[in-house]
Design an enzyme around this catalytic site. Structure first.
Site, mmCIF file in Angstrom:
data_model
loop_
_atom_site.group_PDB
_atom_site.id
_atom_site.type_symbol
_atom_site.label_atom_id
_atom_site.label_comp_id
_atom_site.label_asym_id
_atom_site.label_seq_id
_atom_site.Cartn_x
_atom_site.Cartn_y
_atom_site.Cartn_z
ATOM 1 N N GLU A 277 33.852 35.343 -24.509
ATOM 2 C CA GLU A 277 35.115 34.886 -23.903
ATOM 3 C C GLU A 277 35.647 35.935 -22.933
ATOM 4 O O GLU A 277 36.202 35.610 -21.886
ATOM 5 C CB GLU A 277 36.173 34.611 -24.982
ATOM 6 C CG GLU A 277 35.807 33.514 -25.957
ATOM 7 C CD GLU A 277 35.461 32.199 -25.284
ATOM 8 O OE1 GLU A 277 36.109 31.845 -24.294
ATOM 9 O OE2 GLU A 277 34.513 31.546 -25.748
ATOM 10 N N TRP A 280 33.884 35.402 -19.796
ATOM 11 C CA TRP A 280 34.470 34.298 -19.020
ATOM 12 C C TRP A 280 35.649 34.811 -18.197
ATOM 13 O O TRP A 280 35.837 34.438 -17.035
ATOM 14 C CB TRP A 280 34.973 33.170 -19.938
ATOM 15 C CG TRP A 280 33.936 32.142 -20.249
ATOM 16 C CD1 TRP A 280 33.281 31.990 -21.439
ATOM 17 C CD2 TRP A 280 33.430 31.109 -19.370
ATOM 18 N NE1 TRP A 280 32.407 30.931 -21.349
ATOM 19 C CE2 TRP A 280 32.481 30.371 -20.096
ATOM 20 C CE3 TRP A 280 33.696 30.742 -18.056
ATOM 21 C CZ2 TRP A 280 31.790 29.288 -19.548
ATOM 22 C CZ3 TRP A 280 33.004 29.665 -17.507
ATOM 23 C CH2 TRP A 280 32.070 28.956 -18.252
ATOM 24 N N TRP A 309 44.353 10.760 -6.406
ATOM 25 C CA TRP A 309 45.141 10.980 -7.628
ATOM 26 C C TRP A 309 46.279 9.977 -7.708
ATOM 27 O O TRP A 309 46.777 9.506 -6.678
ATOM 28 C CB TRP A 309 45.694 12.408 -7.647
ATOM 29 C CG TRP A 309 44.640 13.468 -7.516
ATOM 30 C CD1 TRP A 309 44.413 14.276 -6.440
ATOM 31 C CD2 TRP A 309 43.635 13.805 -8.490
ATOM 32 N NE1 TRP A 309 43.338 15.105 -6.683
ATOM 33 C CE2 TRP A 309 42.843 14.847 -7.925
ATOM 34 C CE3 TRP A 309 43.320 13.357 -9.769
ATOM 35 C CZ2 TRP A 309 41.771 15.426 -8.595
ATOM 36 C CZ3 TRP A 309 42.255 13.941 -10.441
ATOM 37 C CH2 TRP A 309 41.496 14.953 -9.861
ATOM 38 N N ASN A 344 42.634 27.639 -26.841
ATOM 39 C CA ASN A 344 41.774 27.202 -25.746
ATOM 40 C C ASN A 344 41.382 25.731 -25.891
ATOM 41 O O ASN A 344 41.407 24.963 -24.934
ATOM 42 C CB ASN A 344 40.524 28.082 -25.714
ATOM 43 C CG ASN A 344 39.643 27.775 -24.536
ATOM 44 O OD1 ASN A 344 40.093 27.821 -23.400
ATOM 45 N ND2 ASN A 344 38.403 27.410 -24.801
ATOM 46 N N TRP A 362 45.028 17.848 -10.818
ATOM 47 C CA TRP A 362 44.938 19.009 -11.698
ATOM 48 C C TRP A 362 45.886 20.125 -11.288
ATOM 49 O O TRP A 362 46.325 20.922 -12.111
ATOM 50 C CB TRP A 362 43.496 19.537 -11.758
ATOM 51 C CG TRP A 362 42.898 19.878 -10.416
ATOM 52 C CD1 TRP A 362 42.279 19.026 -9.555
ATOM 53 C CD2 TRP A 362 42.884 21.162 -9.778
ATOM 54 N NE1 TRP A 362 41.864 19.690 -8.420
ATOM 55 C CE2 TRP A 362 42.223 21.009 -8.530
ATOM 56 C CE3 TRP A 362 43.353 22.427 -10.126
ATOM 57 C CZ2 TRP A 362 42.032 22.064 -7.635
ATOM 58 C CZ3 TRP A 362 43.154 23.481 -9.240
ATOM 59 C CH2 TRP A 362 42.509 23.285 -8.009
ATOM 60 N N TRP A 385 41.532 25.040 -15.469
ATOM 61 C CA TRP A 385 41.906 23.727 -14.917
ATOM 62 C C TRP A 385 40.769 23.123 -14.110
ATOM 63 O O TRP A 385 40.464 21.943 -14.229
ATOM 64 C CB TRP A 385 43.194 23.830 -14.079
ATOM 65 C CG TRP A 385 44.379 23.687 -14.980
ATOM 66 C CD1 TRP A 385 45.106 24.703 -15.532
ATOM 67 C CD2 TRP A 385 44.920 22.467 -15.506
ATOM 68 N NE1 TRP A 385 46.066 24.189 -16.361
ATOM 69 C CE2 TRP A 385 45.989 22.823 -16.360
ATOM 70 C CE3 TRP A 385 44.622 21.119 -15.341
ATOM 71 C CZ2 TRP A 385 46.743 21.868 -17.045
ATOM 72 C CZ3 TRP A 385 45.374 20.166 -16.021
ATOM 73 C CH2 TRP A 385 46.421 20.550 -16.854
HETATM 74 P P1 FAD Z 1 40.519 34.594 -27.688
HETATM 75 O O1 FAD Z 1 39.741 33.402 -28.065
HETATM 76 O O2 FAD Z 1 40.807 35.582 -28.746
HETATM 77 O O3 FAD Z 1 39.741 35.303 -26.473
HETATM 78 C C1 FAD Z 1 39.889 36.685 -26.139
HETATM 79 C C2 FAD Z 1 40.332 36.868 -24.705
HETATM 80 O O4 FAD Z 1 39.323 36.416 -23.823
HETATM 81 C C3 FAD Z 1 41.568 36.090 -24.351
HETATM 82 O O5 FAD Z 1 42.735 36.777 -24.732
HETATM 83 C C4 FAD Z 1 41.436 35.960 -22.831
HETATM 84 O O6 FAD Z 1 41.859 37.124 -22.171
HETATM 85 C C5 FAD Z 1 39.927 35.855 -22.658
HETATM 86 N N1 FAD Z 1 39.519 34.437 -22.577
HETATM 87 C C6 FAD Z 1 39.241 33.627 -23.619
HETATM 88 N N2 FAD Z 1 38.827 32.419 -23.169
HETATM 89 C C7 FAD Z 1 38.863 32.478 -21.827
HETATM 90 C C8 FAD Z 1 38.554 31.552 -20.788
HETATM 91 N N3 FAD Z 1 38.099 30.315 -21.046
HETATM 92 N N4 FAD Z 1 38.742 31.930 -19.518
HETATM 93 C C9 FAD Z 1 39.173 33.169 -19.224
HETATM 94 N N5 FAD Z 1 39.478 34.098 -20.160
HETATM 95 C C10 FAD Z 1 39.323 33.759 -21.445
HETATM 96 N N6 FAD Z 1 43.723 32.303 -20.282
HETATM 97 C C11 FAD Z 1 44.615 33.193 -19.853
HETATM 98 O O7 FAD Z 1 44.537 34.377 -20.216
HETATM 99 N N7 FAD Z 1 45.618 32.825 -18.992
HETATM 100 C C12 FAD Z 1 45.765 31.549 -18.554
HETATM 101 O O8 FAD Z 1 46.670 31.265 -17.757
HETATM 102 C C13 FAD Z 1 44.847 30.572 -19.034
HETATM 103 N N8 FAD Z 1 44.966 29.259 -18.677
HETATM 104 C C14 FAD Z 1 44.047 28.340 -19.141
HETATM 105 C C15 FAD Z 1 44.152 26.993 -18.733
HETATM 106 C C16 FAD Z 1 43.228 26.046 -19.175
HETATM 107 C C17 FAD Z 1 43.361 24.608 -18.725
HETATM 108 C C18 FAD Z 1 42.175 26.438 -20.024
HETATM 109 C C19 FAD Z 1 41.172 25.441 -20.514
HETATM 110 C C20 FAD Z 1 42.064 27.769 -20.426
HETATM 111 C C21 FAD Z 1 42.979 28.733 -19.985
HETATM 112 N N9 FAD Z 1 42.895 30.091 -20.391
HETATM 113 C C22 FAD Z 1 43.807 31.003 -19.914
HETATM 114 C C23 FAD Z 1 41.752 30.568 -21.181
HETATM 115 C C24 FAD Z 1 41.941 30.561 -22.715
HETATM 116 O O9 FAD Z 1 42.380 29.315 -23.140
HETATM 117 C C25 FAD Z 1 42.914 31.644 -23.210
HETATM 118 O O10 FAD Z 1 42.559 32.883 -22.663
HETATM 119 C C26 FAD Z 1 42.886 31.755 -24.730
HETATM 120 O O11 FAD Z 1 43.177 30.539 -25.325
HETATM 121 C C27 FAD Z 1 43.883 32.820 -25.164
HETATM 122 O O12 FAD Z 1 43.938 32.922 -26.559
HETATM 123 P P2 FAD Z 1 43.356 34.182 -27.328
HETATM 124 O O13 FAD Z 1 43.878 35.449 -26.761
HETATM 125 O O14 FAD Z 1 43.562 33.961 -28.789
HETATM 126 O O15 FAD Z 1 41.821 34.073 -26.965
#
Ligand code: FAD
Length: 474
Positions: A277, A280, A309, A344, A362, A385
């Site tokens: 993650e 990503w 849209w 997520n 979107w 998104w």
């Molecule tokens: P964990 O699962 O513990 O992951 C650890 C860290 O990895 C996160 O804190 C984050 O920094 C990074 N990460 C995890 N998943 C992703 C991902 N898919 N893309 C990029 N980084 C990721 N993340 C944001 O930080 N800011 C946003 O504005 C954001 N908007 C999102 C919008 C959509 C529509 C989607 C599908 C995902 C988005 N995410 C965003 C990615 C992800 O959902 C969140 O980072 C995650 O849910 C944060 O929770 P966590 O810290 O417990 O993540």
């Protein structure tokens, strides 16, 4: 010499590469600086609760720096352009010799830094650092020297580079002088304020590091099994800290490796999936550097710009308020509105619902998420998104459309998460929680909960047709 550390989204004193570099010369006078730009934040739809969290964290940093004898200067300007003018004057007034900062990768931020460098050329040495990423953009390229468009090969190459790179954390600076006790209190930004739950997200790097340590020790190993279930505390919830740089990705990986030393060799298990993650996060940041149009509301996949849209302020508002009649979507949107953070899986479900069930652009959803998220981050939000909308690179194919009812059944099987956020469904039995009106009709029970605003099957067909028409037109 006088060194200024210009703090932006890097609000910590440990492992802050710009701060560390500024403090290398023991004889230099070191000042820290933060410039608030509320009009710019408004343009970027920054959530008021993220601004409040930023201020709380800035206060913590101010104290931590004061203990080291480093004063924090604070100034508020409307926008980036004004901040450049002010900074140039500040440097002249203070006879600054060197300016240190950590790079930001969004288009306006990069333009601002370029202008600063040009305006200060000849008088102030500017030193930029790739601090918010494990590896700088441009350092992970394919055989033809291009940025990867697909995640999996990017990750393979990323790991190879990471194993060869020096990603050691930089220590906090040494004490440079008498601790500062008469700090000016930082006044609130001229920006709307919204409370942040400090039980869930206590400010400060110490709290962030504690959560990181606990997560890596106790939860990372099961991350792969638990991360998709919003009723479980399966993920780190560190995103608000990573977004504002209260925590660095180097700190995350070094903690994770301390608990799971074999993680990068074995490439499996919960800890590796969590690392994945973080990759990503890097992927999306690298992407916005190579395709700056992503910062300008452009889709990655060109033909998707032709999708027609639906314009429906009522449907958009029902989605925003969590009143779509689809329990998993509504519970998630209410959690988002109330706390600024959702899983997520829920972000994917809500995004998919807006785009593929309501056929709403979107970009409406991207902006709304940004306006609510405590962890709002352009690259990750845009990446998420565009993934869900099938407009991005390596996105979900447009014909794969989540069914919001089955998503709820799979990821919140007993409705524990749903009931928490939708108390009006408290009486509905587990088996019926994802289609509460079906149960209510049978029971002749009056539910104070909206009927589904769309029929999923019908919406799915319309969305497929809209994407296919766009594809043929493009
Ligand atoms: P964990 O699962 O513990 O992951 C650890 C860290 O990895 C996160 O804190 C984050 O920094 C990074 N990460 C995890 N998943 C992703 C991902 N898919 N893309 C990029 N980084 C990721 N993340 C944001 O930080 N800011 C946003 O504005 C954001 N908007 C999102 C919008 C959509 C529509 C989607 C599908 C995902 C988005 N995410 C965003 C990615 C992800 O959902 C969140 O980072 C995650 O849910 C944060 O929770 P966590 O810290 O417990 O993540």
């Amino acid at each position: 010499s006088t060194h200024v550390v210009w703090l932006r989204n890097d609000l910590r004193v440990t492992d802050n590469l710009a701060l560390h570099a500024a403090c290398q010369d023991p004889d230099a006078t070191v000042l820290a600086l933060f410039i608030a730009t509320p009009a710019q934040w408004e343009k970027h739809a920054m959530a008021p609760r993220q601004a409040a969290f930023l201020l709380d964290n800035l206060r913590v940093v101010q104290h931590a720096l004061a203990e080291k004898g480093i004063p924090l200067h604070y100034h508020e300007c409307p926008d980036f352009a004004a901040s450049v003018d002010w900074l140039v004057q500040f440097c002249a007034r203070r006879q600054v010799t060197d300016l240190f900062y950590n790079y930001q990768y969004e288009i306006n931020e990069r333009l601002r830094d370029k202008q600063v460098k040009t305006r200060l050329a000849g008088s102030v040495n500017c030193h930029g650092y790739h601090d918010s990423l494990l590896l700088p953009p441009g350092s992970v390229l394919n055989g033809s020297g291009e940025m990867y468009k697909v995640f999996t090969p990017f990750r393979q190459a990323f790991i190879k580079r990471l194993l060869a790179a020096d990603t050691a954390c930089a220590p906090a600076p040494d004490v440079r002088g008498e601790p500062i006790s008469d700090m000016a209190a930082l006044s609130p930004f001229s920006y709307p304020r919204r409370e942040v739950d400090s039980d869930d997200f206590p400010p400060g790097e110490r709290a962030a590091l504690q959560s990181l340590r606990r997560f890596c020790r106790e939860q990372a190993q099961d991350y792969d099994k638990r991360r998709d279930f919003p009723a479980l505390p399966g993920t780190s919830k560190l995103s608000p800290y990573l977004a504002l740089g209260i925590l660095s990705p180097r700190q995350c990986v070094s903690r994770l490796l301390a608990e799971n030393p074999e993680m990068l060799e074995r490439r499996e298990g919960g800890a590796f999936i969590w690392f994945n993650e973080l990759v990503w996060r890097e992927f999306y940041r690298h992407l916005i550097v190579f395709w700056p149009a992503l910062c300008k509301h452009r889709p990655f996949t060109a033909w998707t710009q032709w999708v027609k849209w639906r314009v429906s302020p009522e449907a958009l508002s029902a989605w925003q308020q969590g009143k779509t009649g689809y329990p998993i979507v509504d519970a998630a949107m209410r959690q988002l509105n109330e706390t600024g953070w959702i899983h997520n899986r829920l972000r994917m479900i809500c995004a998919s619902f807006l785009v593929k069930d309501l056929l709403i652009d979107w970009r409406e959803g991207e902006r709304y998420f940004m306006s609510q998220l405590l962890d709002g981050d352009l690259a990750a939000n845009n990446g998420g998104w565009q993934w869900a909308a099938s407009t991005g690179t390596d996105a979900v194919p447009y014909f794969r459309i989540f069914n919001p009812t089955t998503q709820g059944e799979r990821f919140d099987p007993d409705g524990r998460f749903i009931r928490h956020w939708l108390p009006e469904l408290a009486a509905v039995p587990d088996n019926d929680i994802h289609q509460p009106h079906r149960w209510a009709d049978k029971q002749q029970h009056q539910l104070n909960y909206p009927q589904p605003i769309v029929d999923h099957k019908k919406a799915r067909q319309e969305t497929l047709a809209a994407f296919e028409a766009a594809k043929n037109a493009g």
